[in-house]
Write a protein that holds these residues in place. Structure first.
Motif, PDB file in Angstrom:
ATOM      1  N   HIS A   1       0.895  -1.081   0.074  1.00 18.77           N
ATOM      2  CA  HIS A   1       0.090  -0.182   0.146  1.00 18.77           C
ATOM      3  C   HIS A   1       0.875   1.181  -0.057  1.00 18.77           C
ATOM      4  O   HIS A   1       1.320   1.634   1.165  1.00 18.77           O
ATOM      5  CB  HIS A   1      -0.840  -0.109   1.401  1.00 18.77           C
ATOM      6  N   GLY A   2       1.020   1.818  -1.197  1.00 23.75           N
ATOM      7  CA  GLY A   2       2.040   2.895  -1.129  1.00 23.75           C
ATOM      8  C   GLY A   2       3.286   2.660  -1.470  1.00 23.75           C
ATOM      9  O   GLY A   2       3.787   1.377  -1.845  1.00 23.75           O
ATOM     10  N   VAL A   3       4.368   3.602  -1.149  1.00 25.09           N
ATOM     11  CA  VAL A   3       5.853   3.480  -1.606  1.00 25.09           C
ATOM     12  C   VAL A   3       6.478   3.703  -0.080  1.00 25.09           C
ATOM     13  O   VAL A   3       7.810   3.148  -0.416  1.00 25.09           O
ATOM     14  CB  VAL A   3       6.336   4.441  -2.439  1.00 25.09           C
ATOM     15  N   LYS A   4       5.889   3.295   1.023  1.00 25.24           N
ATOM     16  CA  LYS A   4       6.726   3.482   2.173  1.00 25.24           C
ATOM     17  C   LYS A   4       6.568   2.269   3.095  1.00 25.24           C
ATOM     18  O   LYS A   4       6.930   2.246   4.072  1.00 25.24           O
ATOM     19  CB  LYS A   4       5.882   4.726   3.175  1.00 25.24           C
TER      20      LYS A   4
ATOM     21  N   VAL B   1      -4.754  -1.406   6.350  1.00 25.61           N
ATOM     22  CA  VAL B   1      -3.405  -1.118   5.949  1.00 25.61           C
ATOM     23  C   VAL B   1      -2.642  -1.223   7.260  1.00 25.61           C
ATOM     24  O   VAL B   1      -3.072  -0.406   8.319  1.00 25.61           O
ATOM     25  CB  VAL B   1      -3.519   0.225   5.506  1.00 25.61           C
ATOM     26  N   ALA B   2      -1.509  -1.783   7.269  1.00 24.41           N
ATOM     27  CA  ALA B   2      -0.373  -2.357   8.280  1.00 24.41           C
ATOM     28  C   ALA B   2       0.975  -1.571   7.879  1.00 24.41           C
ATOM     29  O   ALA B   2       1.557  -1.689   6.732  1.00 24.41           O
ATOM     30  CB  ALA B   2      -0.479  -3.669   8.692  1.00 24.41           C
ATOM     31  N   ARG B   3       1.531  -1.138   9.075  1.00 24.79           N
ATOM     32  CA  ARG B   3       3.119  -0.966   8.788  1.00 24.79           C
ATOM     33  C   ARG B   3       3.534  -2.187   9.898  1.00 24.79           C
ATOM     34  O   ARG B   3       3.150  -2.324  10.900  1.00 24.79           O
ATOM     35  CB  ARG B   3       3.270   0.331   9.388  1.00 24.79           C
TER      36      ARG B   3
ATOM     37  N   ARG C   1       8.508  -0.064  -0.501  1.00 29.75           N
ATOM     38  CA  ARG C   1       7.813  -0.964  -1.397  1.00 29.75           C
ATOM     39  C   ARG C   1       8.390  -2.212  -1.767  1.00 29.75           C
ATOM     40  O   ARG C   1       7.634  -3.328  -1.820  1.00 29.75           O
ATOM     41  CB  ARG C   1       7.412  -0.242  -2.478  1.00 29.75           C
ATOM     42  N   THR C   2       9.652  -2.244  -1.954  1.00 30.71           N
ATOM     43  CA  THR C   2      10.126  -3.455  -2.367  1.00 30.71           C
ATOM     44  C   THR C   2      10.166  -4.604  -1.402  1.00 30.71           C
ATOM     45  O   THR C   2       9.799  -5.597  -1.567  1.00 30.71           O
ATOM     46  CB  THR C   2      11.660  -3.146  -2.817  1.00 30.71           C
ATOM     47  N   ALA C   3      10.529  -4.358  -0.103  1.00 29.73           N
ATOM     48  CA  ALA C   3      10.324  -5.039   1.068  1.00 29.73           C
ATOM     49  C   ALA C   3       8.849  -5.581   1.354  1.00 29.73           C
ATOM     50  O   ALA C   3       8.421  -6.810   1.507  1.00 29.73           O
ATOM     51  CB  ALA C   3      10.923  -4.330   2.199  1.00 29.73           C
ATOM     52  N   ALA C   4       7.683  -4.587   1.101  1.00 24.86           N
ATOM     53  CA  ALA C   4       6.506  -4.956   1.250  1.00 24.86           C
ATOM     54  C   ALA C   4       6.144  -6.192   0.068  1.00 24.86           C
ATOM     55  O   ALA C   4       5.446  -7.076   0.286  1.00 24.86           O
ATOM     56  CB  ALA C   4       5.746  -3.633   1.050  1.00 24.86           C
ATOM     57  N   GLU C   5       6.601  -5.713  -1.204  1.00 23.36           N
ATOM     58  CA  GLU C   5       6.370  -6.735  -2.265  1.00 23.36           C
ATOM     59  C   GLU C   5       6.645  -8.195  -1.906  1.00 23.36           C
ATOM     60  O   GLU C   5       6.112  -8.989  -2.399  1.00 23.36           O
ATOM     61  CB  GLU C   5       6.712  -6.025  -3.465  1.00 23.36           C
ATOM     62  N   ALA C   6       7.884  -8.265  -1.194  1.00 26.19           N
ATOM     63  CA  ALA C   6       8.382  -9.610  -1.060  1.00 26.19           C
ATOM     64  C   ALA C   6       7.327 -10.297  -0.033  1.00 26.19           C
ATOM     65  O   ALA C   6       7.673 -11.365  -0.028  1.00 26.19           O
ATOM     66  CB  ALA C   6       9.827  -9.545  -0.435  1.00 26.19           C
ATOM     67  N   LEU C   7       6.318  -9.762   0.684  1.00 23.19           N
ATOM     68  CA  LEU C   7       5.687 -10.337   1.589  1.00 23.19           C
ATOM     69  C   LEU C   7       4.238 -10.538   1.152  1.00 23.19           C
ATOM     70  O   LEU C   7       3.538 -10.999   1.790  1.00 23.19           O
ATOM     71  CB  LEU C   7       5.574  -9.581   2.764  1.00 23.19           C
ATOM     72  N   THR C   8       4.125 -10.190  -0.143  1.00 25.04           N
ATOM     73  CA  THR C   8       2.690 -10.317  -0.552  1.00 25.04           C
ATOM     74  C   THR C   8       2.295 -11.996  -0.370  1.00 25.04           C
ATOM     75  O   THR C   8       2.923 -12.943  -0.875  1.00 25.04           O
ATOM     76  CB  THR C   8       2.604 -10.052  -2.104  1.00 25.04           C
ATOM     77  N   ASN C   9       1.131 -12.026   0.106  1.00 25.67           N
ATOM     78  CA  ASN C   9       0.496 -13.545   0.249  1.00 25.67           C
ATOM     79  C   ASN C   9       1.239 -14.256   1.398  1.00 25.67           C
ATOM     80  O   ASN C   9       0.926 -15.564   1.392  1.00 25.67           O
ATOM     81  CB  ASN C   9       0.340 -14.371  -1.033  1.00 25.67           C
ATOM     82  N   VAL C  10       1.964 -13.711   2.042  1.00 27.77           N
ATOM     83  CA  VAL C  10       2.394 -14.403   3.377  1.00 27.77           C
ATOM     84  C   VAL C  10       1.539 -14.495   4.499  1.00 27.77           C
ATOM     85  O   VAL C  10       0.772 -13.316   4.711  1.00 27.77           O
ATOM     86  CB  VAL C  10       3.639 -13.834   3.994  1.00 27.77           C
ATOM     87  N   ASP C  11       1.053 -15.796   4.885  1.00 28.27           N
ATOM     88  CA  ASP C  11       0.096 -16.066   6.008  1.00 28.27           C
ATOM     89  C   ASP C  11       0.856 -15.708   7.335  1.00 28.27           C
ATOM     90  O   ASP C  11       2.140 -16.009   7.547  1.00 28.27           O
ATOM     91  CB  ASP C  11      -0.592 -17.360   5.887  1.00 28.27           C
TER      92      ASP C  11
END
Length: 185
Positions: free
Chosen positions: A14-17, A60-62, A69-79
């Protein structure tokens, strides 16, 4: 994984941060802020929710340590899971965690064991109970029934059983009796 409970799934960034969309499966979403440790399916990676806010159909979580964003993308679909003992005990016998049902015997209304609970699902139209049948002649690897009082009138976690109403039990197809004509027409 039997002693862990799935509490959330990380969605897209969600966003770039470094914030992520978070799909929460607990009754009280903000309780996630107090659950520690949260781990992935393997149990090796640990997560902590630093902040949480509601969005349209998700949160939306931090997450601590996720800064871009790159670190967040790597976590997509992690349970995300928590140890079962980190959760409060249910307040009454009609309240339970889905994880408490996994592995319970499934009985028909007469008390005969007909299977074992393998999963609970929510495909959007209500919860579904999935079980592995043990009845002879039933070819399906698993069967599903609506997880409603009509279809599943008894959920007895302490008694270690789930009862499916007769109308929802898949039985072995009736075999023709001796002497019956099996031809059509």
């Amino acid at each position: 994984m039997a002693n862990r409970v799935l509490v959330a799934r990380i969605g897209a960034p969600h966003g770039v941060k470094g914030e992520v969309r978070l799909f929460i499966f607990t009754e009280e979403p903000h309780a996630l802020l107090d659950l520690d440790p949260l781990t992935d399916e393997s149990g090796r990676r640990r997560f902590r929710v630093a902040s949480l806010r509601a969005a349209k159909d998700h949160f939306v979580a931090r997450l601590e340590g996720v800064a871009d964003r790159t670190a967040a993308e790597a976590l997509t679909n992690v349970d995300l899971y928590v140890p079962r003992e980190a959760l409060p005990e249910p307040e009454d016998e009609d309240t339970f965690y889905h994880a408490d049902l996994l592995g319970l015997p499934v009985l028909d209304e007469a008390g005969a064991v007909i299977g074992q609970v393998t999963a609970l699902h929510d495909f959007g139209a209500g919860d579904i109970l999935e079980y592995a049948p043990t009845l002879p002649g039933v070819k399906a690897k698993t069967l599903m029934v609506p997880f409603t009082r009509d279809a599943v009138p008894v959920v007895d976690v302490s008694g270690r059983r789930v009862v499916i109403a007769e109308a929802f039990v898949e039985r072995r197809p009736a075999e023709p009796e001796d002497g019956e004509d099996q031809s059509e027409g």
